[in-house]
Scaffold this motif. Structure first.
Motif, PDB file in Angstrom:
ATOM      1  N   ALA A  50       0.817  -1.216   0.000  1.00 41.44           N
ATOM      2  CA  ALA A  50       0.000   0.000   0.000  1.00 41.44           C
ATOM      3  C   ALA A  50       0.849   1.265   0.000  1.00 41.44           C
ATOM      4  O   ALA A  50       0.411   2.308  -0.469  1.00 41.44           O
ATOM      5  CB  ALA A  50      -0.946   0.006   1.198  1.00 41.44           C
ATOM      6  N   ILE A  51       2.066   1.167   0.511  1.00 41.96           N
ATOM      7  CA  ILE A  51       2.949   2.333   0.545  1.00 41.96           C
ATOM      8  C   ILE A  51       3.847   2.277  -0.690  1.00 41.96           C
ATOM      9  O   ILE A  51       4.509   1.263  -0.927  1.00 41.96           O
ATOM     10  CB  ILE A  51       3.812   2.349   1.824  1.00 41.96           C
ATOM     11  N   VAL A  56       8.817   4.165   0.880  1.00 38.99           N
ATOM     12  CA  VAL A  56       9.451   3.184   1.763  1.00 38.99           C
ATOM     13  C   VAL A  56      10.957   3.424   1.806  1.00 38.99           C
ATOM     14  O   VAL A  56      11.572   3.392   2.876  1.00 38.99           O
ATOM     15  CB  VAL A  56       9.133   1.741   1.297  1.00 38.99           C
ATOM     16  N   GLN A  57      11.543   3.700   0.652  1.00 42.48           N
ATOM     17  CA  GLN A  57      12.989   3.950   0.602  1.00 42.48           C
ATOM     18  C   GLN A  57      13.359   5.215   1.366  1.00 42.48           C
ATOM     19  O   GLN A  57      14.363   5.243   2.085  1.00 42.48           O
ATOM     20  CB  GLN A  57      13.460   4.031  -0.849  1.00 42.48           C
ATOM     21  N   ARG A  58      12.546   6.253   1.251  1.00 44.01           N
ATOM     22  CA  ARG A  58      12.813   7.487   2.010  1.00 44.01           C
ATOM     23  C   ARG A  58      12.679   7.248   3.514  1.00 44.01           C
ATOM     24  O   ARG A  58      13.462   7.781   4.306  1.00 44.01           O
ATOM     25  CB  ARG A  58      11.884   8.612   1.560  1.00 44.01           C
TER      26      ARG A  58
END
Length: 75
Positions: A50-51, A56-58
């Motif tokens: 969902a993200i 997610v990497q940030r």
């Protein structure tokens, strides 16, 4: 739940003074409230992905930069 444990607790309670029986009751109520509650993991699977990956990497970078540092002079 094991009735053997409950029976043993009841046997022990019979020998306690009334005030201590109340303390045991209050303690068991507090324990019942402290049990973690949640949902089974399989119910959360619908949120997988969902993200967006770039978010997610940030988040991962922010955690690595801000949370993996030890301040030896903190204490």
């Amino acid at each position: 739940m094991s009735t053997m444990v409950i029976d043993e607790i009841l046997d022990q309670l019979k020998f306690l003074p009334y005030e201590l029986q109340w303390r045991v009751l209050e303690f068991t109520r507090a324990l019942a409230l402290s049990v973690p509650r949640g949902v089974p993991g399989h119910r959360l699977l619908r949120f997988a992905g969902a993200i967006p990956l770039d978010d997610v990497q940030r988040m991962r970078q922010a955690i690595e930069q801000g949370c993996e540092q030890v301040d030896v002079n903190e204490w």
